[in-house]
Design a protein around this motif. Structure first.
Motif, PDB file in Angstrom:
ATOM      1  N   PRO A 119       0.836  -1.210   0.000  1.00 32.60           N
ATOM      2  CA  PRO A 119       0.000   0.000   0.000  1.00 32.60           C
ATOM      3  C   PRO A 119       0.867   1.255   0.000  1.00 32.60           C
ATOM      4  O   PRO A 119       2.047   1.209   0.359  1.00 32.60           O
ATOM      5  N   ARG A 120       0.283   2.357  -0.393  1.00 35.58           N
ATOM      6  CA  ARG A 120       1.053   3.605  -0.518  1.00 35.58           C
ATOM      7  C   ARG A 120       1.588   4.109   0.817  1.00 35.58           C
ATOM      8  O   ARG A 120       2.555   4.872   0.843  1.00 35.58           O
ATOM      9  N   ASP A 121       0.946   3.717   1.909  1.00 34.33           N
ATOM     10  CA  ASP A 121       1.401   4.219   3.209  1.00 34.33           C
ATOM     11  C   ASP A 121       2.484   3.342   3.841  1.00 34.33           C
ATOM     12  O   ASP A 121       2.883   3.578   4.987  1.00 34.33           O
ATOM     13  N   ALA A 122       2.971   2.328   3.118  1.00 35.38           N
ATOM     14  CA  ALA A 122       4.074   1.504   3.640  1.00 35.38           C
ATOM     15  C   ALA A 122       5.311   2.379   3.867  1.00 35.38           C
ATOM     16  O   ALA A 122       5.545   3.355   3.145  1.00 35.38           O
ATOM     17  N   LEU A 123       6.080   2.022   4.877  1.00 33.25           N
ATOM     18  CA  LEU A 123       7.249   2.823   5.262  1.00 33.25           C
ATOM     19  C   LEU A 123       8.548   2.113   4.916  1.00 33.25           C
ATOM     20  O   LEU A 123       8.628   0.885   4.975  1.00 33.25           O
ATOM     21  N   ILE A 124       9.547   2.893   4.567  1.00 34.98           N
ATOM     22  CA  ILE A 124      10.885   2.371   4.303  1.00 34.98           C
ATOM     23  C   ILE A 124      11.779   2.755   5.473  1.00 34.98           C
ATOM     24  O   ILE A 124      11.943   3.941   5.781  1.00 34.98           O
ATOM     25  N   VAL A 125      12.331   1.739   6.141  1.00 38.21           N
ATOM     26  CA  VAL A 125      13.141   1.969   7.348  1.00 38.21           C
ATOM     27  C   VAL A 125      14.550   1.422   7.125  1.00 38.21           C
ATOM     28  O   VAL A 125      14.734   0.201   7.037  1.00 38.21           O
ATOM     29  N   PRO A 126      15.548   2.300   7.013  1.00 39.36           N
ATOM     30  CA  PRO A 126      16.930   1.813   6.879  1.00 39.36           C
ATOM     31  C   PRO A 126      17.436   1.252   8.205  1.00 39.36           C
ATOM     32  O   PRO A 126      17.120   1.777   9.269  1.00 39.36           O
ATOM     33  N   ILE A 127      18.218   0.181   8.117  1.00 36.87           N
ATOM     34  CA  ILE A 127      18.854  -0.367   9.327  1.00 36.87           C
ATOM     35  C   ILE A 127      19.901   0.644   9.811  1.00 36.87           C
ATOM     36  O   ILE A 127      20.795   1.037   9.051  1.00 36.87           O
ATOM     37  N   PRO A 128      19.801   1.095  11.059  1.00 35.19           N
ATOM     38  CA  PRO A 128      20.714   2.144  11.528  1.00 35.19           C
ATOM     39  C   PRO A 128      22.079   1.606  11.949  1.00 35.19           C
ATOM     40  O   PRO A 128      22.230   0.429  12.273  1.00 35.19           O
ATOM     41  N   LEU A 129      23.060   2.498  11.935  1.00 33.57           N
ATOM     42  CA  LEU A 129      24.375   2.224  12.514  1.00 33.57           C
ATOM     43  C   LEU A 129      24.431   2.792  13.914  1.00 33.57           C
ATOM     44  O   LEU A 129      23.692   3.723  14.247  1.00 33.57           O
ATOM     45  N   SER A 130      25.310   2.259  14.733  1.00 35.24           N
ATOM     46  CA  SER A 130      25.557   2.870  16.033  1.00 35.24           C
ATOM     47  C   SER A 130      26.278   4.197  15.819  1.00 35.24           C
ATOM     48  O   SER A 130      26.860   4.449  14.755  1.00 35.24           O
ATOM     49  N   HIS A 131      26.230   5.048  16.824  1.00 29.75           N
ATOM     50  CA  HIS A 131      26.899   6.360  16.725  1.00 29.75           C
ATOM     51  C   HIS A 131      28.395   6.185  16.470  1.00 29.75           C
ATOM     52  O   HIS A 131      28.980   6.880  15.630  1.00 29.75           O
ATOM     53  N   LYS A 132      29.003   5.219  17.140  1.00 29.66           N
ATOM     54  CA  LYS A 132      30.437   4.970  16.974  1.00 29.66           C
ATOM     55  C   LYS A 132      30.753   4.538  15.548  1.00 29.66           C
ATOM     56  O   LYS A 132      31.703   5.028  14.925  1.00 29.66           O
ATOM     57  N   ARG A 133      29.951   3.601  15.016  1.00 35.99           N
ATOM     58  CA  ARG A 133      30.192   3.100  13.666  1.00 35.99           C
ATOM     59  C   ARG A 133      29.948   4.192  12.629  1.00 35.99           C
ATOM     60  O   ARG A 133      30.666   4.292  11.635  1.00 35.99           O
ATOM     61  N   LEU A 134      28.961   5.046  12.874  1.00 36.09           N
ATOM     62  CA  LEU A 134      28.684   6.148  11.947  1.00 36.09           C
ATOM     63  C   LEU A 134      29.833   7.144  11.928  1.00 36.09           C
ATOM     64  O   LEU A 134      30.198   7.664  10.865  1.00 36.09           O
ATOM     65  N   GLN A 135      30.439   7.392  13.076  1.00 34.20           N
ATOM     66  CA  GLN A 135      31.595   8.289  13.128  1.00 34.20           C
ATOM     67  C   GLN A 135      32.777   7.710  12.352  1.00 34.20           C
ATOM     68  O   GLN A 135      33.518   8.446  11.694  1.00 34.20           O
ATOM     69  N   GLU A 136      32.941   6.398  12.411  1.00 33.87           N
ATOM     70  CA  GLU A 136      34.044   5.746  11.707  1.00 33.87           C
ATOM     71  C   GLU A 136      33.842   5.803  10.192  1.00 33.87           C
ATOM     72  O   GLU A 136      34.767   6.102   9.438  1.00 33.87           O
ATOM     73  N   ARG A 137      32.629   5.520   9.739  1.00 33.68           N
ATOM     74  CA  ARG A 137      32.364   5.379   8.305  1.00 33.68           C
ATOM     75  C   ARG A 137      31.915   6.676   7.639  1.00 33.68           C
ATOM     76  O   ARG A 137      31.958   6.806   6.425  1.00 33.68           O
ATOM     77  N   LYS A 138      31.383   7.615   8.437  1.00 35.78           N
ATOM     78  CA  LYS A 138      30.918   8.918   7.951  1.00 35.78           C
ATOM     79  C   LYS A 138      29.573   8.877   7.249  1.00 35.78           C
ATOM     80  O   LYS A 138      28.990   9.922   6.973  1.00 35.78           O
ATOM     81  N   PHE A 139      29.059   7.716   6.916  1.00 30.22           N
ATOM     82  CA  PHE A 139      27.726   7.606   6.332  1.00 30.22           C
ATOM     83  C   PHE A 139      27.179   6.200   6.584  1.00 30.22           C
ATOM     84  O   PHE A 139      27.927   5.274   6.851  1.00 30.22           O
ATOM     85  N   ASN A 140      25.857   6.092   6.477  1.00 29.03           N
ATOM     86  CA  ASN A 140      25.179   4.805   6.641  1.00 29.03           C
ATOM     87  C   ASN A 140      24.794   4.291   5.263  1.00 29.03           C
ATOM     88  O   ASN A 140      23.962   4.894   4.573  1.00 29.03           O
ATOM     89  N   GLN A 141      25.389   3.190   4.848  1.00 30.77           N
ATOM     90  CA  GLN A 141      25.128   2.665   3.508  1.00 30.77           C
ATOM     91  C   GLN A 141      23.674   2.231   3.329  1.00 30.77           C
ATOM     92  O   GLN A 141      23.119   2.320   2.227  1.00 30.77           O
ATOM     93  N   ALA A 142      23.018   1.789   4.408  1.00 31.58           N
ATOM     94  CA  ALA A 142      21.610   1.398   4.327  1.00 31.58           C
ATOM     95  C   ALA A 142      20.728   2.616   4.057  1.00 31.58           C
ATOM     96  O   ALA A 142      19.771   2.546   3.278  1.00 31.58           O
ATOM     97  N   LEU A 143      21.064   3.738   4.678  1.00 29.11           N
ATOM     98  CA  LEU A 143      20.313   4.967   4.434  1.00 29.11           C
ATOM     99  C   LEU A 143      20.505   5.443   3.003  1.00 29.11           C
ATOM    100  O   LEU A 143      19.561   5.904   2.348  1.00 29.11           O
ATOM    101  N   MET A 144      21.724   5.314   2.488  1.00 29.04           N
ATOM    102  CA  MET A 144      21.976   5.694   1.096  1.00 29.04           C
ATOM    103  C   MET A 144      21.107   4.873   0.150  1.00 29.04           C
ATOM    104  O   MET A 144      20.486   5.407  -0.779  1.00 29.04           O
TER     105      MET A 144
END
Length: 226
Positions: A119-144
């Motif tokens: 349905p049109r109201d379905a949501l897309i949820v990227p798997i998040p990274l931890s704050h530490k991992r996000l600082q290391e990588r600078k971006f979340n590939q799942a969000l991209m």
């Protein structure tokens, strides 16, 4: 224009289809041919290559959840061959953000085909990274990857610790505690987006929280089936 991977000059083929859709070639022919799409028979639950409709792993997951697996199904596009491993190493772990753009068109096309029933109201949820991992990588590939898709995106989950799943054995992954926390209740169907499905533990941890909060169905859409 140059290939995103090997930097070879690409001579684009100009036609009305490319012009109207702004369809740019981001990989040279040789590199594009090294990407291996999943083919043949696959498990309808997890996309694993399988002669059976539902593989032994998914039957085990279903038994684990008392015949009500929290994940409706996962769909993946590519196999985890040596070339894809090299791409992930440079894109995901060494921060070459632009490399991810090579998957945009394919990721969007497969989504529109496989999940056309949602349905049109379905949501897309990227798997998040931890704050530490996000600082290391600078971006979340799942969000991209999620940003390549149509539909409403929601950051429904946070990650409370960032243990590297790639360093764990299969048994350690299966026995790991849930690394996610729910940000808010979700009462709509959800498509979880991540780069790779290996054992299915990560997406099921996320799905478990979403289903418990009120989501009627949780699917996973992953670039690679490990």
């Amino acid at each position: 224009m140059h290939c995103l991977w090997c930097d070879t000059a690409i001579i684009p083929q100009i036609n009305w289809h490319n012009v109207l859709l702004d369809k740019r070639q981001l990989l040279c022919t040789e590199c594009a041919q090294r990407l291996e799409m999943l083919g043949g028979r696959r498990c309808r639950k997890c996309s694993r290559t399988s002669e059976k409709d539902v593989c032994s792993d998914c039957r085990a997951w279903n038994a684990y959840y008392d015949a009500d697996d929290v994940l409706t199904f996962n769909y993946s596009i590519y196999t985890y061959n040596a070339f894809m491993q090299a791409i992930l190493s440079r894109w995901k772990y060494r921060g070459d953000y632009c490399l991810g753009n090579m998957f945009a068109e394919c990721f969007r096309q497969h989504f529109n085909h496989v999940f056309s029933f949602l349905p049109r109201d379905a949501l897309i949820v990227p798997i998040p990274l931890s704050h530490k991992r996000l600082q290391e990588r600078k971006f979340n590939q799942a969000l991209m990857l999620a940003r390549f898709l149509p539909g409403r995106k929601m950051h429904a989950l946070t990650r409370i610790h960032g243990e590297k799943q790639s360093k764990k054995t299969r048994k350690e992954r299966l026995l790991s505690t849930n690394p996610f926390q729910l940000q808010q209740a979700v009462h709509k169907p959800v498509v979880l987006v991540d780069d790779i499905y290996t054992t299915g533990t990560t997406v099921r941890h996320a799905a478990q929280l979403l289903r418990a909060s009120g989501s009627p169905d949780v699917y996973a859409y992953t670039l690679i089936r490990g």
